[in-house]
Design a protein around this motif. Sequence first.
Motif, PDB file in Angstrom:
ATOM      1  N   ASN A 216       0.843  -1.196   0.000  1.00  6.85           N
ATOM      2  CA  ASN A 216       0.000   0.000   0.000  1.00  6.85           C
ATOM      3  C   ASN A 216       0.879   1.246   0.000  1.00  6.85           C
ATOM      4  O   ASN A 216       1.867   1.309   0.723  1.00  6.85           O
TER       5      ASN A 216
ATOM      6  N   GLN B 288       0.261   5.312   0.562  1.00  9.55           N
ATOM      7  CA  GLN B 288      -0.681   6.368   0.919  1.00  9.55           C
ATOM      8  C   GLN B 288       0.064   7.694   0.930  1.00  9.55           C
ATOM      9  O   GLN B 288       1.114   7.817   1.568  1.00  9.55           O
TER      10      GLN B 288
ATOM     11  N   LEU C 208       3.657   1.002   2.844  1.00 12.44           N
ATOM     12  CA  LEU C 208       3.306   0.120   3.956  1.00 12.44           C
ATOM     13  C   LEU C 208       3.228  -1.327   3.496  1.00 12.44           C
ATOM     14  O   LEU C 208       2.829  -1.610   2.363  1.00 12.44           O
TER      15      LEU C 208
ATOM     16  N   ILE D  69       0.111  -2.997   8.100  1.00 16.06           N
ATOM     17  CA  ILE D  69      -1.299  -2.626   8.215  1.00 16.06           C
ATOM     18  C   ILE D  69      -2.174  -3.757   8.732  1.00 16.06           C
ATOM     19  O   ILE D  69      -3.184  -3.502   9.399  1.00 16.06           O
TER      20      ILE D  69
ATOM     21  N   ASN E 147      -1.704  -3.618  12.501  1.00 20.23           N
ATOM     22  CA  ASN E 147      -2.280  -2.422  13.103  1.00 20.23           C
ATOM     23  C   ASN E 147      -3.795  -2.512  13.149  1.00 20.23           C
ATOM     24  O   ASN E 147      -4.421  -2.202  14.170  1.00 20.23           O
TER      25      ASN E 147
ATOM     26  N   HIS F 246      -7.842   6.651   3.263  1.00 17.25           N
ATOM     27  CA  HIS F 246      -6.971   6.916   4.399  1.00 17.25           C
ATOM     28  C   HIS F 246      -6.922   5.680   5.301  1.00 17.25           C
ATOM     29  O   HIS F 246      -7.834   4.866   5.297  1.00 17.25           O
ATOM     30  N   CYS F 247      -5.850   5.592   6.106  1.00 17.66           N
ATOM     31  CA  CYS F 247      -5.717   4.454   7.022  1.00 17.66           C
ATOM     32  C   CYS F 247      -6.907   4.320   7.969  1.00 17.66           C
ATOM     33  O   CYS F 247      -7.228   3.205   8.403  1.00 17.66           O
TER      34      CYS F 247
ATOM     35  N   VAL G  86      -7.610   0.580   7.184  1.00 15.41           N
ATOM     36  CA  VAL G  86      -6.858  -0.205   8.167  1.00 15.41           C
ATOM     37  C   VAL G  86      -7.639  -0.332   9.469  1.00 15.41           C
ATOM     38  O   VAL G  86      -8.036  -1.430   9.867  1.00 15.41           O
TER      39      VAL G  86
ATOM     40  N   THR H 269       0.057   8.387   9.050  1.00 15.03           N
ATOM     41  CA  THR H 269       0.067   7.437   7.942  1.00 15.03           C
ATOM     42  C   THR H 269       1.338   6.604   7.951  1.00 15.03           C
ATOM     43  O   THR H 269       1.307   5.394   7.681  1.00 15.03           O
TER      44      THR H 269
ATOM     45  N   ALA I  25       1.095   3.427  10.055  1.00 18.14           N
ATOM     46  CA  ALA I  25       0.135   2.392   9.633  1.00 18.14           C
ATOM     47  C   ALA I  25      -1.258   2.302  10.256  1.00 18.14           C
ATOM     48  O   ALA I  25      -1.876   1.276  10.084  1.00 18.14           O
ATOM     49  N   PRO I  26      -1.891   3.213  10.941  1.00 15.64           N
ATOM     50  CA  PRO I  26      -1.395   4.497  11.424  1.00 15.64           C
ATOM     51  C   PRO I  26      -1.260   4.605  12.947  1.00 15.64           C
ATOM     52  O   PRO I  26      -0.605   5.505  13.443  1.00 15.64           O
TER      53      PRO I  26
ATOM     54  N   SER J 127       4.830  -1.226  13.096  1.00 13.85           N
ATOM     55  CA  SER J 127       3.957  -0.328  12.339  1.00 13.85           C
ATOM     56  C   SER J 127       4.709   0.660  11.463  1.00 13.85           C
ATOM     57  O   SER J 127       4.107   1.263  10.561  1.00 13.85           O
TER      58      SER J 127
END
Length: 552
Positions: free
Chosen positions: A193, A195, A209, A214, A217, A241-242, A246, A341, A344-345, A397
Motif C-alpha cells: 500500500n 498512501q 506500507l 497494516i 495495526n 486513508h488508514c 486499516v 500514515t 500504519a497508522p 507499524s
Amino acid sequence: MSATTGSAAATSYAHGSWQTPLLSDTIGVNLDRTVTAHGERVALIDRVTGVRWTYRQFVAEVDMVALGLLASGIVKGDRVGIWAPNRAEWVLTQYATARIGAVLVTINPAYRAHELEYVLNQAEIRMLIAATQFKTSQYAVMIEQVRTRCPGLEQVILLDDPSWIALLETGRAGDPAALATAQAMLSPDDPINIQYTSGTTGFPKGATLSHHNILNNGYFVGELCGYTEADIICLPVPFYHCFGMVMGNLAATTHGAAMVIPSASFDARGTLETVATERCTSLYGVPTMFIAELAEPELDTYDLSSLRTGIMAGSPCPVEVMKQVIDRMGMREVCICYGMTETAPVSTQTRRDDSIHHRTATVGRVGPHLEIKIVDPTTGRTVPRGEPGELCTRGYSVMLGYWNEPGKTAEAIDSARWMHTGDLATMDHDGYIAITGRIKDMVIRGGENIYPREIEEFLHTHPDILDAQVVGIPDPKYGEELVAWIQLRDGATLLDATALRDFCHGRLAHYKIPRHVHLVDEFPMTVTGKIRKIDIRETSTKLFADEQADRT
C-alpha cells in the motif's frame, strides 16, 4: 490479557506488551483464515447499492477481481491506483490487490487534476481504477486531461462502466490456480500500500506500507476495541486513508466482524439511519462528524442502543462532545486513537474503560507490540515524564519508507528505526500521551492533515502572486481553518478571498483552499531573514476573530 509498561526510571518511554503475538500472515492468507472460521457471517454491507455479502461471498468477489487483474497483466509489485469515494468495489480492490501482491495506491477523492498527475507519475501507476464521477468531481474528465502526461499509466478501469464489467467477466473465467500461485509468492514484508501524505517542502510523499504493517495495526486496534465476529462496524470515514481501510476494514476482517458503508461520503443522517437499521455496534468518525450527528434534530428518534464502541481520531475531542457521544449515542467504550500514515497508522489508543478525562485530555497509551518515547528535539535524548518533547514511534507499524524518496525517508526514520512524528507531546506517569503542539506547521482541518508548503507552492503559480504564506487558525467547526497571507507583484490587481478560491477551485482539493486572505507588503521576519509564521498565525487569529466567531 495485556499490560502497558514503561521503564523503571521515570523517563518518557513506554512499550506495549500483549500476550497475543504479532500476526505473521499476508492479508490474503489472513482473509482465508477468517472465511474458514466465519464464512457464513456478514462481511460487507453497502447501503447505497444494497450489497450484502457473507465472508464466503465476499472472498469469491475479491478473487474474481484478483483474477481479472492477473489476466490484465498486473503482477506482484505493480502499482494499482484507486480513486473513488467509499463503495463496495473499493473494498474489493483493496483485498484483490493484496491477494496478488500488487501495491494499492490510495488516492484522495478530493484531489484535482494536477494532484492526480503527480501521484500517477510519482508512484508509476500502471492501472488506475476510478469512479466515473461523484458530486462535482468529474474523475473520467480529469483522467483524460492528464493521461498524455502520465506515460506509465497503461490501463484505466472506470467503475459503473463496461471496463469494470469486463474486468469482472475476465476474472470469472480465470483459473483459480493462477491466484493460488501468485499468493504463494508473497511475503508479509512485501510493500502492499502507498498512501500519500503532504510534506512540509512541497508535494505529497508516498508512505509505503507492508502487509505486516497494516494487517497487524488493524488487528490490534480491533483488539483494543474488543472486537469479535459479532461486531458490526459503521464506517463513514474515507477508505483512501488508514482510518477507513486499516482501522476499519482490516480491523473487521481480522476479527470476522462486518464492515458497513453508510454512504459514499459522510452524511450525518445517513450514518445514524445505518447504525439504527443495521444494529451497528461500533461507529467511526473525526470529531466534526460526531458533532454533526449530535446536531441532527431527530437524533433522539434513532435507536442507537446497539452501539457499544467506536473510534474518534483525527483531531482532539472536546469534553462536551465526548460526554454526549457516550450519553446520547451510547458509545460507552469509544476509543481515541493517535498516529500518522507513516505508522500504519495508530501508535497510541485509549482503552475501553478509560475515564472521560483520559479520552479528551490525552490520546491514550502505547499500542500492543509498539514502543514510544518523547525526546528533546535538539539533543535526541529521552526526556523525563511530564516534560515536553518530540514523540517518536518504533515497531512493526513503521513504514518501509517514502516511495522512491530515500532522502526523505532518512529524515523521518533514524538509524535505530524510530519514526519521528514532528509532534510535541508529554507522557504522564501512567503512560498517557498528550499532544501539546506540532514541530511542523501542519494544519488539521476536519481531520485532514494539511501542510502549508504544498499550498504555498501552488499559489506561487498565480501570475499576480509574488509570495504566499499559509497558516492555520482556530475554527469552531473544523478545528482549524486556513489563512493565506499574499504579497502581490508590482502592478498586480487586488486579490480577495473569493478570487483566490476561484483560482484554486478544481485544481486543489477543497479542504486545502484558504478560507481567509490577507494582503501584505512584507512578512514578519527574524533577524536572519526567516519568516516568522508564529507572528502570522497570532495576527491572523486576531484579524479574523469576528468572522470565525460567526461560525459557532
